[in-house]
Write an enzyme that holds these catalytic residues in place. Structure first.
Site, PDB file in Angstrom:
ATOM      1  N   PRO A  49       0.306  -1.693   2.168  1.00  0.00           N
ATOM      2  CG  PRO A  49      -0.676  -0.023   0.850  1.00  0.00           C
ATOM      3  CD  PRO A  49      -0.121  -0.290   2.210  1.00  0.00           C
ATOM      4  CG  MET A  50       4.276  -3.884   0.571  1.00  0.00           C
ATOM      5  SD  MET A  50       5.614  -4.639   1.508  1.00  0.00           S
ATOM      6  CE  MET A  50       4.693  -5.523   2.765  1.00  0.00           C
ATOM      7  CD  GLN A 101      -2.486   1.744  -2.170  1.00  0.00           C
ATOM      8  OE1 GLN A 101      -1.809   0.982  -2.856  1.00  0.00           O
ATOM      9  NE2 GLN A 101      -1.960   2.571  -1.291  1.00  0.00           N
ATOM     10  CB  CYS A 147       2.825   3.902  -6.770  1.00  0.00           C
ATOM     11  SG  CYS A 147       3.667   2.513  -7.524  1.00  0.00           S
ATOM     12  CG  ASN A 170       5.044   3.653   5.184  1.00  0.00           C
ATOM     13  OD1 ASN A 170       5.059   3.844   3.970  1.00  0.00           O
ATOM     14  ND2 ASN A 170       5.436   2.517   5.713  1.00  0.00           N
ATOM     15  N   GLY A 171       7.721   4.218   6.817  1.00  0.00           N
ATOM     16  CA  GLY A 171       9.068   4.289   6.265  1.00  0.00           C
ATOM     17  C   GLY A 171      10.133   3.923   7.268  1.00  0.00           C
ATOM     18  N   GLY A 198       6.106  -2.059   6.081  1.00  0.00           N
ATOM     19  CA  GLY A 198       6.119  -2.677   4.752  1.00  0.00           C
ATOM     20  C   GLY A 198       7.168  -3.758   4.625  1.00  0.00           C
TER      21      GLY A 198
HETATM   22  C1  LIG Z   1       7.408  -5.016  -2.860  1.00  0.00           C
HETATM   23  C2  LIG Z   1       6.712  -3.717  -2.515  1.00  0.00           C
HETATM   24  C3  LIG Z   1       5.499  -3.443  -3.077  1.00  0.00           C
HETATM   25  C4  LIG Z   1       4.830  -2.247  -2.765  1.00  0.00           C
HETATM   26  N1  LIG Z   1       3.578  -2.026  -3.276  1.00  0.00           N
HETATM   27  C5  LIG Z   1       2.857  -0.954  -2.857  1.00  0.00           C
HETATM   28  C6  LIG Z   1       1.485  -0.796  -3.201  1.00  0.00           C
HETATM   29  O1  LIG Z   1       0.887  -1.630  -3.887  1.00  0.00           O
HETATM   30  N2  LIG Z   1       0.865   0.327  -2.738  1.00  0.00           N
HETATM   31  C7  LIG Z   1       1.481   1.261  -1.946  1.00  0.00           C
HETATM   32  O2  LIG Z   1       0.860   2.240  -1.536  1.00  0.00           O
HETATM   33  N3  LIG Z   1       2.770   1.110  -1.600  1.00  0.00           N
HETATM   34  C8  LIG Z   1       3.454   0.033  -2.003  1.00  0.00           C
HETATM   35  N4  LIG Z   1       4.729  -0.152  -1.543  1.00  0.00           N
HETATM   36  C9  LIG Z   1       5.300   0.809  -0.585  1.00  0.00           C
HETATM   37  C10 LIG Z   1       5.005   0.383   0.848  1.00  0.00           C
HETATM   38  O3  LIG Z   1       3.614   0.339   1.092  1.00  0.00           O
HETATM   39  C11 LIG Z   1       5.649   1.339   1.870  1.00  0.00           C
HETATM   40  O4  LIG Z   1       5.106   2.615   1.709  1.00  0.00           O
HETATM   41  C12 LIG Z   1       7.161   1.425   1.705  1.00  0.00           C
HETATM   42  O5  LIG Z   1       7.743   0.150   1.496  1.00  0.00           O
HETATM   43  C13 LIG Z   1       7.833   2.087   2.930  1.00  0.00           C
HETATM   44  O6  LIG Z   1       7.629   1.337   4.082  1.00  0.00           O
HETATM   45  P1  LIG Z   1       8.791   0.364   4.684  1.00  0.00           P
HETATM   46  O7  LIG Z   1       9.997   1.202   4.904  1.00  0.00           O
HETATM   47  O8  LIG Z   1       8.172  -0.146   5.974  1.00  0.00           O
HETATM   48  O9  LIG Z   1       9.020  -0.718   3.682  1.00  0.00           O
HETATM   49  C14 LIG Z   1       5.417  -1.312  -1.883  1.00  0.00           C
HETATM   50  C15 LIG Z   1       6.660  -1.610  -1.330  1.00  0.00           C
HETATM   51  C16 LIG Z   1       7.303  -2.792  -1.626  1.00  0.00           C
HETATM   52  C17 LIG Z   1       8.639  -3.085  -0.989  1.00  0.00           C
END
Ligand SMILES: Cc1cc2nc3c(=O)[nH]c(=O)nc-3n(C[C@H](O)[C@H](O)[C@H](O)COP(=O)(O)O)c2cc1C
Length: 309
Positions: A15-16, A69, A98, A196-197, A220
């Site tokens: 979710p982003m 979410q 968050c 995740n990450g 993400g």
């Molecule tokens: C622009 C952006 C917006 C995000 N918004 C949310 C969100 O709305 N809800 C959430 O649980 N995590 C949010 N995240 C975190 C991501 O879901 C994820 O946990 C995090 O980026 C780590 O994964 P990655 O390394 O693949 O980016 C956001 C991340 C980014 C970069």
């Protein structure tokens, strides 16, 4: 506890905020994402029938199984919102990770990781109030790792799956997602664990699945401007072969995104510009393009710039 559905592939879209709207989710789904989710939305606003937030909860049957979410620290608001949403969604996910100040000031998101009794109450009340799976997406802790304790509480109180971004809230995006923690949680829980990450490509996904034993991997940042990544990762997991998109293919995906955004009436110029930047990032000439894009006052101009790009 309601059973988490068995998914068609191993790779899930994270979710982003301002990114995973319906049009973007459908593109990721089309490219093989096993599950896609709305960005985090205020349960309080949904419970109070806030029209602007409800517009962000727009969904379509083609994205099923669909996930919404929520964030809040108010148990009764969460129950109310979840009951309202359960007829339209297959899974409700709860954010306790968050790091945004706006969310944490309300005691929600990552701030909840310091209040395990509150998490216990919320997961128990919400999961028992609805007929669909209630899942939790967390970081490993606020300023230190207490993830196993929190994850176990969530499982015991009825969560159907846990997603773990293995950084603390205070870490933001610094350092690395500590996959050892994901492994430890997987070894100690019975419900599905989504790791995740720091997944940027197929090799990373394979490594996380092998090293941690997690059930699914969530992607993400690597998906921003690149829904094709789901096809690339799934292809790598099946064949070991790396596939990429060229500039024309990526731009054609951008126009497909715009078509969907218009179809679902979520098109707006600001988003069209942002997505144009994201979809062209990394290709030759993209910084010059970005400068020109900043001055664009209509979609016609964006289109022209992309044709020249
Ligand atoms: C622009 C952006 C917006 C995000 N918004 C949310 C969100 O709305 N809800 C959430 O649980 N995590 C949010 N995240 C975190 C991501 O879901 C994820 O946990 C995090 O980026 C780590 O994964 P990655 O390394 O693949 O980016 C956001 C991340 C980014 C970069």
């Amino acid at each position: 506890m309601k059973k988490f559905p068995k998914l068609k592939s191993k790779i899930i879209l994270a979710p982003m905020h301002d990114t995973t709207n319906l049009a973007f989710r459908l593109m990721c789904k089309e490219y093989g994402a096993a599950l896609v989710s709305t960005e985090l939305l205020s349960a309080n606003a949904i419970a109070k029938n806030n029209k602007a937030v409800l517009r962000l909860a727009v969904t379509d049957k083609s994205e099923k199984p669909n996930v919404i979410q929520l964030f809040s620290q108010n148990t009764s608001m969460l129950v109310k919102a979840a009951k309202r949403l359960e007829k339209d969604f297959d899974i409700i996910d709860f954010n306790i990770g968050c790091p945004s100040e706006r969310i944490m000031q309300q005691g929600s998101g990552g701030a909840l990781l310091r209040r395990k009794n509150k998490i216990k109450e919320i997961v128990k009340k919400v999961s028992s109030a609805i007929k669909i799976p209630f899942t939790v997406k967390m970081r490993v802790g606020f300023d230190r790792d207490n993830s196993l304790e929190i994850a176990k509480i969530c499982e015991e109180q009825g969560a159907s799956a846990i997603t773990i971004h293995a950084r603390t809230v205070l870490q933001g995006y610094s350092g690395h997602s500590d996959w050892e923690i994901i492994k430890k949680i997987k070894q100690n829980l019975k419900i599905p664990v989504i790791g995740n990450g720091d997944i940027w490509n197929g090799a990373d996904a394979k490594k996380m699945l092998e090293e941690t034993g997690c059930d699914y991997v969530m992607v993400g940042r690597a998906a921003i401007g690149n829904p094709f990544i789901f096809k690339a990762i799934n292809h790598f997991l099946e064949t070991g072969e790396v596939i990429t998109q060229n500039k024309d293919e990526r731009i054609s995906d951008y126009f497909e995104y715009i078509k969907l955004a218009k179809k679902f009436k979520i098109f707006n110029l600001f988003d069209a510009k942002t997505k144009a930047q994201e979809f062209t990032k990394g290709f030759e000439g993209s910084s010059k393009f970005r400068k020109e894009l900043n001055t664009a006052k209509s979609f016609g101009v964006i289109k022209k710039l992309l044709q020249e790009f």
